[in-house]
Each structure stands twice: as structure tokens, then as C-alpha cells.
Design a protein around this motif. Structure first.
Motif, mmCIF file in Angstrom:
data_model
loop_
_atom_site.group_PDB
_atom_site.id
_atom_site.type_symbol
_atom_site.label_atom_id
_atom_site.label_comp_id
_atom_site.label_asym_id
_atom_site.label_seq_id
_atom_site.Cartn_x
_atom_site.Cartn_y
_atom_site.Cartn_z
ATOM 1 N N CYS A 28 0.822 -1.206 0.000
ATOM 2 C CA CYS A 28 0.000 0.000 0.000
ATOM 3 C C CYS A 28 0.855 1.255 0.000
ATOM 4 N N THR A 29 0.229 2.362 -0.396
ATOM 5 C CA THR A 29 0.886 3.659 -0.430
ATOM 6 C C THR A 29 -0.167 4.738 -0.246
ATOM 7 N N GLY A 30 0.268 5.858 0.323
ATOM 8 C CA GLY A 30 -0.673 6.950 0.528
ATOM 9 C C GLY A 30 -0.712 7.391 1.968
ATOM 10 N N ASP A 31 -1.881 7.795 2.444
ATOM 11 C CA ASP A 31 -2.062 8.306 3.800
ATOM 12 C C ASP A 31 -1.893 7.166 4.805
ATOM 13 N N GLY A 32 -0.742 7.147 5.464
ATOM 14 C CA GLY A 32 -0.404 6.027 6.342
ATOM 15 C C GLY A 32 -1.354 5.848 7.501
ATOM 16 N N GLU A 33 -1.804 6.940 8.110
ATOM 17 C CA GLU A 33 -2.704 6.818 9.245
ATOM 18 C C GLU A 33 -4.029 6.180 8.833
ATOM 19 N N ALA A 34 -4.529 6.539 7.663
ATOM 20 C CA ALA A 34 -5.771 5.932 7.176
ATOM 21 C C ALA A 34 -5.568 4.462 6.847
#
Length: 296
Positions: free
Chosen positions: A215-221
Motif C-alpha cells: 500500500c501507499t498513501g495516507d499512512g494513518e488511514a
């Protein structure tokens, strides 16, 4: 009807988000080179673990990406790196978080996995482990590019460009799966912040019985929905890989509104890719089609 294995497959991504126009082509070239590197490992008889490590190392060495050399700077103007790797054969995994002065964090994560003790080491403990296994530190400035230093200065005034993680998933000739992820994290992140890339099941997961995902992107989400494992559970329910990837992104979007992307393989080597971002440079190679397929 039983799905047919497609043989060796490797998929890489260069991060979800909106890239500056001056680096779009550099990232396309970078994912192409990385997927070729991983494919050469697979065709030489290497394992899926070796293939994803080699692919991710090449992305870490490429200053066009937010991993290793070229990673974004935290609030204090320093580089702190996260990475993880997982072997689908036996669920072995290794991860590191908030490490400094390590050129290839994915290699350190693999060393943690192969040591067979703790799965996740962070900060100074990870640095001590690196020294113990012979992974040398570099000068802190060796990882900082002029572009990222200028970007750090600009972002302190106004956030603009968004960049993500790098990663790879692979299936080898023996039918084993692996996944690896590496990142510099968020621009201007709090020192010590660790995101999804270091957390097994969130940014990285591999299981020969299900598949492999990165995965990649907003880590908290991503952490909130344990996105990698969630996508693979959709495979268990019978979803096709592409739909499983899209469903995972749809669910995260509906629940959090965050921007993310995902790559995955099922246990037969079928590919799934999805994003809700402007871009996510990806490339893949599979048996019978060795010219890399590249897309944003």
C-alpha cells in the motif's frame, strides 16, 4: 473452476499522490528499471523475497522517489525511514521504523526478518541491530537531495506536492509470494512518527494461501483499516484481484476520505491495482509478457 498459475510475476509501485511534472517521467523510468531488476532476480531462480528486495532497493537508490536517497525530510529537517518485508511461505516478516543514515532500509528489514526475533525494530534499537549485522550507516547528508531540501523549505510555508511510498509484490517459480515496502514518510512529519509502511498487515502483507499486497498513501488511514490484509481477505471471499484492490480503496475512501493506492497479487499471480489519487506510477512483468507494462 480452479485458477491457473501464471508463473513468475512482479509488480512495483513508486507511490500514490500527485507528482511534480519534472519528476513524472523520472518515476516512470524508475519503476521500469526496478521491475526489470526484480524480474531478472526471478528468472535467475531467485525467490520472491529476493526479487522484491532487489526491486525496492533500486527505488530507494533513485532520488526521484520518497524512499532511501531522496526521501522527504521531517519537521526537523532530517530523514527518518520505514520499511518492511514479508515472506508468504511461512509468514516471516521484518520491519524497521524511524531509522536514520541507512541507505537501503528494505535490506535492514530483511535482516530483521531473517534474525527470527522481534518483527519490528525502531529508532536507536534498529540502528544498533544494523551495526550488529554489518549494515553500515552513511552520512545523514548522503540521503538528502537538493530537491528535497528545497521542498522542505517551501513546505514549511505551504504544502503542495504529495508523494508516497515505494513497494513491490512478487510470485516466484516455486509459487511463493512476497511483499516489500519502503518510505521516507510524510513531509514535515513529527520526528519519530512511524506509518503504515513499517506495520505488517497495514502497508505490507504476504501469505501463500491468499496473495501479497503493498500500500501507499495516507499512512494513518491505511493503518486504521489494515489495508493490505483487508484487500487479501477480499480475495479469500472470492473477489478477482482487480476488484479486490478496487474494493479496498473504495472502502478506505468511504470510511476516511484519504488518498491511497494498492498493488496486489493473488496466489495464482493475477494482478490487482487501484488508487484514488491523481497518479501512482506502477510497472509489472509476468511470464509470457516480459516487456514491462507501465502506467500511472
Amino acid at each position: 473452476m480452479t485458477a491457473r498459475s501464471f508463473g513468475p510475476v512482479i509488480v512495483v509501485h513508486g507511490g500514490a499522490g500527485k507528482a511534480a511534472t519534472d519528476v513524472v517521467e523520472a518515476r516512470r523510468a524508475g519503476v521500469r528499471a526496478a521491475v526489470m531488476n526484480g524480474w531478472q532476480t526471478l528468472t535467475a531462480g531467485g525467490s520472491a523475497v529476493e526479487a522484491v528486495e532487489q526491486a525496492v532497493k533500486m527505488l530507494e537508490d533513485d532520488p526521484a522517489f520518497n524512499a532511501g536517497r531522496g526521501a522527504c525530510l521531517n519537521r526537523d529537517g532530517e530523514i527518518e525511514l520505514d520499511a518492511s518485508i514479508m515472506d508468504g511461505r511461512d509468514l516471516a516478516a521484518g520491519a524497521i521504523g524511524a531509522v536514520k543514515r541507512i541507505v537501503n532500509p528494505v535490506t535492514l528489514a530483511r535482516a530483521v526478518m531473517e534474525a527470527g526475533g522481534p518483527i519490528l525494530l525502531v529508532g536507536e534499537g534498529a540502528q544498533q541491530f544494523a551495526a550488529a549485522v554489518g549494515i553500515q550507516e552513511c552520512a545523514a547528508e548522503a540521503l538528502v537531495t537538493e530537491r528535497q531540501r528545497a521542498r522542505w523549505t517551501a513546505l514549511r510555508q505551504e504544502c503542495a506536492e504529495s508523494v508516497g511510498t515505494v513497494g513491490a509484490v512478487a510470485l516466484d517459480r516455486a509459487g511463493h509470494l512476497a511483499a516489500a515496502t519502503s518510505t521516507g514518510g510524510l513531509p514535515l512529519k513529527a520526528p519519530g512518527r512511524v506509518g503504515d509502511s513499517a506495520l505488517i498487515g497495514c502497508g505490507t502483507y504476504a501469505d501463500d494461501q491468499l496473495g501479497a499486497a503493498g500500500c501507499t498513501g495516507d499512512g494513518e488511514a491505511i493503518i486504521k483499516l489494515t489495508l493490505a490484509k483487508t484487500a487479501l481477505e477480499f480475495l479469500r471471499e472470492g473477489e478477482e484481484p482487480m476488484e479486490a484492490a478496487r474494493r479496498a480503496v473504495r472502502e478506505l475512501t468511504a470510511r476516511t476520505g484519504a488518498e491511497v493506492g494498492i498493488i496486489l497479487l493473488d496466489r495464482y499471480g493475477r494482478i490487482g491495482v487501484a488508487r484514488n489519487t491523481a497518479q501512482m506510477a506502477c510497472a509489472w512483468i509476468r511470464e509470457g509478457n516480459i516487456d514491462p507494462e507501465i502506467f500511472d
